[in-house]
Scaffold this motif. Structure first.
Motif, PDB file in Angstrom:
ATOM      1  N   UNK A  40       0.818  -1.220   0.000  1.00  0.00           N
ATOM      2  CA  UNK A  40       0.000   0.000   0.000  1.00  0.00           C
ATOM      3  C   UNK A  40       0.846   1.262   0.000  1.00  0.00           C
ATOM      4  N   UNK A  41       1.961   1.225   0.725  1.00  0.00           N
ATOM      5  CA  UNK A  41       2.874   2.374   0.745  1.00  0.00           C
ATOM      6  C   UNK A  41       3.514   2.584  -0.622  1.00  0.00           C
ATOM      7  N   UNK A  42       3.990   1.498  -1.226  1.00  0.00           N
ATOM      8  CA  UNK A  42       4.667   1.641  -2.515  1.00  0.00           C
ATOM      9  C   UNK A  42       3.700   2.113  -3.594  1.00  0.00           C
ATOM     10  N   UNK A  43       2.430   1.797  -3.436  1.00  0.00           N
ATOM     11  CA  UNK A  43       1.399   2.246  -4.395  1.00  0.00           C
ATOM     12  C   UNK A  43       0.778   3.581  -3.996  1.00  0.00           C
ATOM     13  N   UNK A  44       1.206   4.097  -2.842  1.00  0.00           N
ATOM     14  CA  UNK A  44       0.688   5.351  -2.280  1.00  0.00           C
ATOM     15  C   UNK A  44      -0.842   5.336  -2.150  1.00  0.00           C
ATOM     16  N   UNK A  45      -1.332   4.251  -1.588  1.00  0.00           N
ATOM     17  CA  UNK A  45      -2.772   4.078  -1.396  1.00  0.00           C
ATOM     18  C   UNK A  45      -3.295   4.871  -0.211  1.00  0.00           C
ATOM     19  N   UNK A  46      -2.393   5.411   0.610  1.00  0.00           N
ATOM     20  CA  UNK A  46      -2.767   6.191   1.788  1.00  0.00           C
ATOM     21  C   UNK A  46      -1.641   7.158   2.108  1.00  0.00           C
TER      22      UNK A  46
END
Length: 107
Positions: free
Chosen positions: A43-49
């Motif tokens: 989620x961090x690498x995809x910048x989901x939040x």
């Protein structure tokens, strides 16, 4: 459920939209090889939040090395803030990073 309720309340108080709750029931925080932890990293690498909120540092990891990896290589690299409710720190500040390092050592 109590931990989840505290995280929900904290996000509400901060005016943050809670994207999801990640749990690793039955897994130890001794390493990062846990399904929920891998979900957070993705989620961090995809910048989901924008922020990873935890109740207490030892719920995330008990390893100073793993914490350093998470903060520097995952959170900071992708512009994700990190906040611990009970440990009362936020890595957006130098003081918050210092407190986090001290608590990681104790954990």
């Amino acid at each position: 459920h109590a931990q989840e309720d505290k995280i929900r309340a904290y996000c509400t108080a901060k005016g943050w939209e809670l994207v999801r709750i990640v749990q690793d029931g039955g897994y130890s925080a001794k390493d990062l090889n846990r399904p929920g932890m891998q979900d957070i990293i993705r989620g961090c690498t995809r910048r989901e939040f924008d922020v990873v909120v935890i109740l207490k540092l030892d719920r995330l990891t008990r390893s100073v090395k793993d914490l350093g990896y998470l903060v520097e290589d995952v959170f900071n690299r992708h512009g994700i803030a990190f906040s611990s409710i009970q440990d009362n720190f936020d890595t957006c500040t130098a003081n918050g990073r210092m407190v986090m390092n001290i608590l990681a050592t104790l954990a």
